[in-house]
Enzyme design. Structure first.
Site, PDB file in Angstrom:
ATOM      1  CG  LEU A 169     -11.682  -1.431 -22.375  1.00 33.14           C
ATOM      2  CD1 LEU A 169     -11.658  -0.119 -23.143  1.00 33.14           C
ATOM      3  CD2 LEU A 169     -10.321  -1.692 -21.736  1.00 33.14           C
ATOM      4  CB  ALA A 222     -13.589   5.724 -18.611  1.00 32.04           C
ATOM      5  CB  CYS A 250      -3.881   5.573  21.198  1.00 31.04           C
ATOM      6  SG  CYS A 250      -3.296   4.325  20.029  1.00 31.04           S
ATOM      7  CB  THR A 265     -16.981  -1.575 -11.852  1.00 36.24           C
ATOM      8  OG1 THR A 265     -16.916  -2.662 -10.922  1.00 36.24           O
ATOM      9  CG2 THR A 265     -18.425  -1.281 -12.209  1.00 36.24           C
ATOM     10  CG  HIS A 309     -14.302  -1.227  -2.021  1.00 33.65           C
ATOM     11  ND1 HIS A 309     -14.248  -1.771  -3.296  1.00 33.65           N
ATOM     12  CD2 HIS A 309     -15.360  -1.840  -1.412  1.00 33.65           C
ATOM     13  CE1 HIS A 309     -15.229  -2.652  -3.439  1.00 33.65           C
ATOM     14  NE2 HIS A 309     -15.916  -2.704  -2.318  1.00 33.65           N
ATOM     15  CE1 TYR A 322      -4.196  -1.381  -0.420  1.00 34.72           C
ATOM     16  CE2 TYR A 322      -3.245  -3.117   0.940  1.00 34.72           C
ATOM     17  CZ  TYR A 322      -4.236  -2.674   0.072  1.00 34.72           C
ATOM     18  OH  TYR A 322      -5.256  -3.517  -0.293  1.00 34.72           O
ATOM     19  CB  CYS A 329      -7.318   4.512  19.632  1.00 32.16           C
ATOM     20  SG  CYS A 329      -6.535   5.579  18.397  1.00 32.16           S
ATOM     21  CD  GLN A 388     -16.780  -1.413  -7.270  1.00 30.60           C
ATOM     22  OE1 GLN A 388     -16.567  -2.585  -6.973  1.00 30.60           O
ATOM     23  NE2 GLN A 388     -17.112  -1.044  -8.492  1.00 30.60           N
TER      24      GLN A 388
HETATM   25  C1  BJW Z   1     -11.959   0.259 -18.318  1.00 29.04           C
HETATM   26  C2  BJW Z   1     -10.773   0.832 -18.776  1.00 29.04           C
HETATM   27  C3  BJW Z   1     -10.872   2.110 -19.382  1.00 29.04           C
HETATM   28  C4  BJW Z   1     -10.304  -1.101 -17.932  1.00 29.04           C
HETATM   29  N1  BJW Z   1     -12.065   2.697 -19.481  1.00 29.04           N
HETATM   30  N2  BJW Z   1     -13.137   0.866 -18.433  1.00 29.04           N
HETATM   31  C5  BJW Z   1     -21.569 -12.750  -2.828  1.00 29.04           C
HETATM   32  C6  BJW Z   1     -22.304 -11.763  -2.183  1.00 29.04           C
HETATM   33  C7  BJW Z   1     -21.692 -10.892  -1.291  1.00 29.04           C
HETATM   34  C8  BJW Z   1     -20.334 -10.985  -1.030  1.00 29.04           C
HETATM   35  C9  BJW Z   1     -19.600 -11.969  -1.664  1.00 29.04           C
HETATM   36  C10 BJW Z   1     -20.209 -12.832  -2.536  1.00 29.04           C
HETATM   37  N3  BJW Z   1     -19.269 -13.684  -2.966  1.00 29.04           N
HETATM   38  C11 BJW Z   1     -18.095 -13.348  -2.396  1.00 29.04           C
HETATM   39  C12 BJW Z   1     -18.259 -12.300  -1.581  1.00 29.04           C
HETATM   40  C13 BJW Z   1     -17.192 -11.644  -0.782  1.00 29.04           C
HETATM   41  C14 BJW Z   1     -16.324 -10.653  -1.491  1.00 29.04           C
HETATM   42  C15 BJW Z   1     -16.391 -10.755  -3.008  1.00 29.04           C
HETATM   43  O1  BJW Z   1     -17.118 -10.053  -3.679  1.00 29.04           O
HETATM   44  N4  BJW Z   1     -15.574 -11.619  -3.599  1.00 29.04           N
HETATM   45  C16 BJW Z   1     -15.565 -11.783  -5.066  1.00 29.04           C
HETATM   46  C17 BJW Z   1     -14.119 -11.777  -5.560  1.00 29.04           C
HETATM   47  C18 BJW Z   1     -16.320 -13.011  -5.420  1.00 29.04           C
HETATM   48  N5  BJW Z   1     -16.714  -9.330  -1.078  1.00 29.04           N
HETATM   49  C19 BJW Z   1     -16.291  -8.817   0.077  1.00 29.04           C
HETATM   50  O2  BJW Z   1     -15.580  -9.460   0.856  1.00 29.04           O
HETATM   51  C20 BJW Z   1     -16.713  -7.404   0.419  1.00 29.04           C
HETATM   52  N6  BJW Z   1     -17.344  -7.384   1.701  1.00 29.04           N
HETATM   53  C21 BJW Z   1     -18.523  -7.995   1.911  1.00 29.04           C
HETATM   54  O3  BJW Z   1     -19.095  -8.612   1.036  1.00 29.04           O
HETATM   55  O4  BJW Z   1     -19.027  -7.809   3.188  1.00 29.04           O
HETATM   56  C22 BJW Z   1     -20.302  -8.439   3.478  1.00 29.04           C
HETATM   57  C23 BJW Z   1     -21.485  -7.703   2.894  1.00 29.04           C
HETATM   58  C24 BJW Z   1     -22.378  -8.357   2.051  1.00 29.04           C
HETATM   59  C25 BJW Z   1     -23.512  -7.691   1.546  1.00 29.04           C
HETATM   60  C26 BJW Z   1     -23.739  -6.373   1.889  1.00 29.04           C
HETATM   61  C27 BJW Z   1     -22.839  -5.730   2.717  1.00 29.04           C
HETATM   62  C28 BJW Z   1     -21.711  -6.386   3.193  1.00 29.04           C
HETATM   63  C29 BJW Z   1     -15.510  -6.479   0.475  1.00 29.04           C
HETATM   64  C30 BJW Z   1     -14.879  -6.292  -0.856  1.00 29.04           C
HETATM   65  C31 BJW Z   1     -13.584  -5.488  -0.744  1.00 29.04           C
HETATM   66  C32 BJW Z   1     -12.886  -5.316  -2.083  1.00 29.04           C
HETATM   67  N7  BJW Z   1     -11.593  -4.791  -1.872  1.00 29.04           N
HETATM   68  C33 BJW Z   1     -10.790  -4.434  -3.033  1.00 29.04           C
HETATM   69  C34 BJW Z   1      -9.430  -3.947  -2.541  1.00 29.04           C
HETATM   70  C35 BJW Z   1      -9.566  -2.561  -1.913  1.00 29.04           C
HETATM   71  C36 BJW Z   1      -8.265  -1.983  -1.533  1.00 29.04           C
HETATM   72  C37 BJW Z   1      -7.283  -1.928  -2.696  1.00 29.04           C
HETATM   73  O5  BJW Z   1      -7.509  -1.211  -3.697  1.00 29.04           O
HETATM   74  O6  BJW Z   1      -6.270  -2.595  -2.605  1.00 29.04           O
HETATM   75  O7  BJW Z   1     -11.452  -3.412  -3.805  1.00 29.04           O
HETATM   76  S1  BJW Z   1     -10.582  -5.774  -4.207  1.00 29.04           S
HETATM   77  C38 BJW Z   1     -10.675  -4.758  -5.638  1.00 29.04           C
HETATM   78  O8  BJW Z   1     -11.856  -5.119  -6.409  1.00 29.04           O
HETATM   79  C39 BJW Z   1     -10.903  -3.324  -5.133  1.00 29.04           C
HETATM   80  C40 BJW Z   1     -11.923  -2.832  -6.109  1.00 29.04           C
HETATM   81  O9  BJW Z   1     -12.624  -1.717  -5.571  1.00 29.04           O
HETATM   82  C41 BJW Z   1     -12.795  -4.028  -6.346  1.00 29.04           C
HETATM   83  C42 BJW Z   1     -13.623  -3.957  -7.606  1.00 29.04           C
HETATM   84  O10 BJW Z   1     -12.804  -3.983  -8.741  1.00 29.04           O
HETATM   85  P1  BJW Z   1     -13.198  -3.122 -10.034  1.00 29.04           P
HETATM   86  O11 BJW Z   1     -13.156  -1.697  -9.708  1.00 29.04           O
HETATM   87  O12 BJW Z   1     -14.433  -3.644 -10.644  1.00 29.04           O
HETATM   88  O13 BJW Z   1     -11.903  -3.418 -10.948  1.00 29.04           O
HETATM   89  P2  BJW Z   1     -11.675  -4.605 -12.016  1.00 29.04           P
HETATM   90  O14 BJW Z   1     -10.219  -4.631 -12.288  1.00 29.04           O
HETATM   91  O15 BJW Z   1     -12.300  -5.858 -11.563  1.00 29.04           O
HETATM   92  O16 BJW Z   1     -12.460  -4.133 -13.310  1.00 29.04           O
HETATM   93  C43 BJW Z   1     -12.034  -2.997 -14.048  1.00 29.04           C
HETATM   94  C44 BJW Z   1     -13.005  -2.779 -15.182  1.00 29.04           C
HETATM   95  O17 BJW Z   1     -12.618  -1.603 -15.877  1.00 29.04           O
HETATM   96  C45 BJW Z   1     -13.027  -3.912 -16.217  1.00 29.04           C
HETATM   97  O18 BJW Z   1     -14.369  -4.205 -16.541  1.00 29.04           O
HETATM   98  C46 BJW Z   1     -12.334  -3.318 -17.448  1.00 29.04           C
HETATM   99  O19 BJW Z   1     -12.858  -3.791 -18.669  1.00 29.04           O
HETATM  100  C47 BJW Z   1     -12.620  -1.845 -17.278  1.00 29.04           C
HETATM  101  N8  BJW Z   1     -11.617  -0.949 -17.873  1.00 29.04           N
HETATM  102  N9  BJW Z   1      -9.732  -0.027 -18.607  1.00 29.04           N
HETATM  103  C48 BJW Z   1     -13.162   2.058 -19.062  1.00 29.04           C
HETATM  104  N10 BJW Z   1      -9.756   2.748 -19.910  1.00 29.04           N
END
Ligand code: BJW
Length: 244
Positions: free
Chosen positions: A208, A225, A144, A182, A114, A57, A125, A96
């Site tokens: 994309l 985008a 703290c 996303t 996120h 990080y 704390c 996100q």
């Molecule tokens: C372009 C482009 C250009 C490229 N122009 N576009 C079923 C139900 C509920 C939960 C789960 C479930 N199954 C599993 C879970 C648990 C888990 C989960 O989802 N796992 C999956 C992998 C299956 N989820 C969790 O644990 C979450 N918590 C949770 O569910 O708590 C319980 C709860 C349930 C219900 C309600 C409330 C609470 C927490 C998730 C935390 C994610 N953390 C991360 C890391 C954050 C810190 C860091 O950055 O290091 O967050 S992981 C990573 O993925 C990051 C992102 O925010 C997140 C999403 O990714 P994103 O943004 O979609 O990126 P990509 O790379 O996947 O996609 C990019 C897109 O852009 C692509 O489509 C490209 O085509 C496009 N693109 N260039 C336009 N130029």
């Protein structure tokens, strides 16, 4: 401003920041193709090896400090401004992303579900503070005074995303839901389109290439985008029907 929509919810993901030089997660060459998310983005990974997680990080914080918003971030800030000036209705941008490029672009009604990379949290704390310094350097909590308790203010897998009550309340009232850059892989964000549809909202995907939940969107536009988003904002706020 044309179109019927009044309450709008926008969800952004890593794709909106890709053209600002910040990597996406799941594209070819993305962050999770080089690093193991289970070791770097889970509480268990942090507990097992905090130094490696803090190094990861710290490096991403350094990259972010070099990054600037692109035309897609600016288009969303302009859309918000136009929406509020026209008193159209509620506007909420849910990201996100842990970067601050929406803030740099001028977005105001913004929720980081996120977390935020430029904030640090004390696990002892709960003190939360803005922080541009490397996380990897040993420090004590400024509140703290404990050592070894500082972690990035980001939401890891298995942790509860932030602001969920506010997000679901906005989705329940939404007339228009737009997802930008996303993959629809990570929950609960991937389920927002279904929530919005259940509320009767028109749903738009701008990214994309098609992702996991693309079939659920009423309207889809694929491309960088910085191209598809300003075009779509122009259609929504300028001449011609915004949707449907
Ligand atoms: C372009 C482009 C250009 C490229 N122009 N576009 C079923 C139900 C509920 C939960 C789960 C479930 N199954 C599993 C879970 C648990 C888990 C989960 O989802 N796992 C999956 C992998 C299956 N989820 C969790 O644990 C979450 N918590 C949770 O569910 O708590 C319980 C709860 C349930 C219900 C309600 C409330 C609470 C927490 C998730 C935390 C994610 N953390 C991360 C890391 C954050 C810190 C860091 O950055 O290091 O967050 S992981 C990573 O993925 C990051 C992102 O925010 C997140 C999403 O990714 P994103 O943004 O979609 O990126 P990509 O790379 O996947 O996609 C990019 C897109 O852009 C692509 O489509 C490209 O085509 C496009 N693109 N260039 C336009 N130029």
């Amino acid at each position: 401003m044309s179109g019927q929509a009044s309450n709008i919810v926008i969800l952004t993901g890593a794709g909106i920041s890709a053209e600002s030089g910040l990597g996406t997660f799941r594209d070819a060459g993305g962050i999770w193709s080089k690093f193991d998310p289970m070791k770097l983005a889970t509480p268990e990974g942090y507990a097992a090896d905090p130094d490696t997680v803090l190094d990861f990080y710290s490096a991403r914080r350094a990259n972010l400090l070099e990054a600037r918003p692109n035309g897609a971030h600016l288009a969303l800030a302009q859309l918000e401004q136009a929406w509020m000036q026209a008193a159209r209705g509620q506007f909420l941008l849910v990201t996100q992303n842990i970067d601050d490029l929406h803030e740099q672009a001028g977005s105001a009604s913004l929720l980081h579900m996120h977390g935020e990379l430029l904030k640090t949290r004390c696990t002892a704390c709960g003190h939360l503070f803005t922080d541009r310094e490397p996380l990897a350097v040993p420090r004590v909590c400024p509140s703290c005074g404990q050592a070894g308790t500082l972690r990035p203010h980001v939401v890891w897998f298995g942790e509860m995303p932030l602001g969920m009550d506010q997000i679901y309340a906005a989705l329940e009232q939404a007339d228009l839901f737009v997802a930008v850059g996303t993959s629809g892989t990570v929950w609960p964000a991937a389920g927002f389109v279904q929530e919005a549809r259940a509320a009767g909202a028109w749903t738009v995907e701008l990214t994309l290439e098609p992702g996991e939940v693309s079939a659920l969107f009423d309207e889809r536009h694929y491309g960088p985008a910085t191209e598809v988003l300003p075009d779509w904002v122009q259609r929504l706020t300028g001449a011609g029907p915004a949707h449907a």
